[in-house]
Design an enzyme around this catalytic site. Structure first.
Site, PDB file in Angstrom:
ATOM      1  N   GLU A 124       0.843  -1.194   0.000  1.00  5.81           N
ATOM      2  CA  GLU A 124       0.000   0.000   0.000  1.00  5.81           C
ATOM      3  C   GLU A 124       0.874   1.238   0.000  1.00  5.81           C
ATOM      4  O   GLU A 124       1.834   1.301   0.775  1.00  5.81           O
ATOM      5  CB  GLU A 124      -0.934  -0.030   1.214  1.00  5.81           C
ATOM      6  CG  GLU A 124      -1.929  -1.165   1.116  1.00  5.81           C
ATOM      7  CD  GLU A 124      -2.928  -1.222   2.275  1.00  5.81           C
ATOM      8  OE1 GLU A 124      -2.836  -0.394   3.196  1.00  5.81           O
ATOM      9  OE2 GLU A 124      -3.800  -2.093   2.223  1.00  5.81           O
ATOM     10  N   HIS A 142      -7.951   1.517   1.878  1.00  5.91           N
ATOM     11  CA  HIS A 142      -7.797   0.975   3.231  1.00  5.91           C
ATOM     12  C   HIS A 142      -8.488   1.879   4.261  1.00  5.91           C
ATOM     13  O   HIS A 142      -7.893   2.282   5.264  1.00  5.91           O
ATOM     14  CB  HIS A 142      -6.329   0.779   3.577  1.00  5.91           C
ATOM     15  CG  HIS A 142      -6.126  -0.228   4.668  1.00  5.91           C
ATOM     16  ND1 HIS A 142      -4.997  -0.981   4.760  1.00  5.91           N
ATOM     17  CD2 HIS A 142      -6.893  -0.619   5.711  1.00  5.91           C
ATOM     18  CE1 HIS A 142      -5.066  -1.776   5.817  1.00  5.91           C
ATOM     19  NE2 HIS A 142      -6.221  -1.572   6.404  1.00  5.91           N
ATOM     20  N   GLY A 144     -11.756   1.026   5.430  1.00  2.17           N
ATOM     21  CA  GLY A 144     -12.891   0.288   5.973  1.00  2.17           C
ATOM     22  C   GLY A 144     -13.143   0.545   7.444  1.00  2.17           C
ATOM     23  O   GLY A 144     -14.282   0.521   7.896  1.00  2.17           O
TER      24      GLY A 144
END
Length: 168
Positions: A124, A142, A144
């Site tokens: 990432e 990313h 969530g």
């Protein structure tokens, strides 16, 4: 339209259990697979405890809620993706390394599965633009766990742990 769909949940810890609760009003068939015995939870919730193989083959949507361990690294690979229904979708909000990215790329391009949604990646930020631009792939960065409620809950958990530690 989730009504009548079969949803496979791999990993039924805290997050997986919450997903079960969120799906219940939609009238889905819910399959659950976990390395822990979740039979009591499944009975109470009216969901079906399943083997991973059966869950993969029967689910319209497979959603992953597992930690990244030696057991789960690349658990979704070419072999697993080939067993999914052609109209199936894969959702990964757990850890990037759980899904083999090249196998998923191939499955999405070839039409082995209909689509995927990812909030996590092996590295990432992700940099494979050919993968990220696939029309049957939805990605988020990313985030969530970044709702206001989630951030507040994490902060409260840290405070509670600190208070418990200081009381010892």
């Amino acid at each position: 339209n989730l009504s009548g769909k079969t949803i496979g949940i791999i990993g039924c810890g805290n997050v997986g259990k919450e997903v079960v609760h969120l799906l219940k009003p939609f009238g889905c068939v819910i399959l659950v697979c976990d390395i822990e015995d979740r039979s009591k939870f499944c009975r109470e919730q009216g969901v079906i405890e399943s083997s991973i193989g059966s869950l993969i083959e029967k689910s319209d949507i497979v959603t992953l809620h597992v930690p990244l361990t030696d057991l789960t690294r690349n658990m979704i690979d070419e072999t697993v993706l080939r067993k999914m229904q052609a109209n199936a979708y894969l959702i990964n909000t757990s850890r990037g390394g759980v899904v083999n990215p090249s196998a998923l790329h191939k499955a999405l391009v070839s039409g082995e599965i209909s689509g995927a949604a990812l909030d996590v990646f092996c590295s990432e930020p992700p940099d494979n633009m050919a993968f990220l631009e696939l029309p049957n792939l939805m990605v988020t960065p990313h985030i969530g766990g970044n709702s206001v409620e989630a951030v507040e809950a994490m902060g409260q958990a840290a405070i509670d742990n600190l208070v418990a530690f200081l009381k010892k």
